[in-house]
Scaffold this motif. Sequence first.
Motif: not given
Length: 229
Positions: A184-204
């Motif tokens: 899901f991370d690989l798919f969603y980062v392609a749609l929204e390549p932001s550091l906030v999304v990366t940090g949020f998914l990393g926290a999960i």
Amino acid sequence: MPILNDLLAQAVFLAALPAVAGVFVTATLLVVSRDWRLNTIALALQYFFVTLLMTQVTRVEMAAVKALIGWVICLVFYLTEQQARAPARLDQSEGTLSLRNWFLARLEGWRHQGISARAAFSFMAALLVGVTVYVSSSAMPLPQLSQSLTMVCYLLAGLGIVLLGLSQDPLRVGVGLLMFLSGFDLFYVALEPSLVVTGFLGAISFVIALGTAYLKAAQLAASGEERAP
């Protein structure tokens, strides 16, 4: 500097196919194997391959954050499993177990695991998911992703669900959740390549790793109380 960026982009493109194969091999090992050391190495390699593929849809710095988070999670799992095996190692140290006998015991255990019905069923399930993913990646491509990245997303999600369904150990269930989240991370980062999304998914991912480690410790504590007189 533009020449360096072009060379890096070309290297990433040439490494795409080996990275897809590496994701399939490591995910299959995680589904089939019951050896915690091998599984930890496979999970660490899987995060490396996913990071390599993620550089096609986001910046290298953000992909490196994904790799760093994944390797810290692998360290947490390794320390948890090592702590879980500590009583068994103490029992072995009290006896006279030579290095040759230890190696033969490990080899015999791997041989039995390799031909067990559970391992065979897990391997066939992984192959079935792989064939389904290969067909689905061309029939139902994900938006803003190439066919190879679509295949990886489907593969991680599918084999993560298989691992969830076939596992009772908390850490293996956690690995299945993390595999699904990586897809899901690989798919969603392609749609929204932001550091906030990366940090949020990393926290999960961290919450999942710490939660499964806690459940493993609670399971060991409960089993220790049952064995106590």
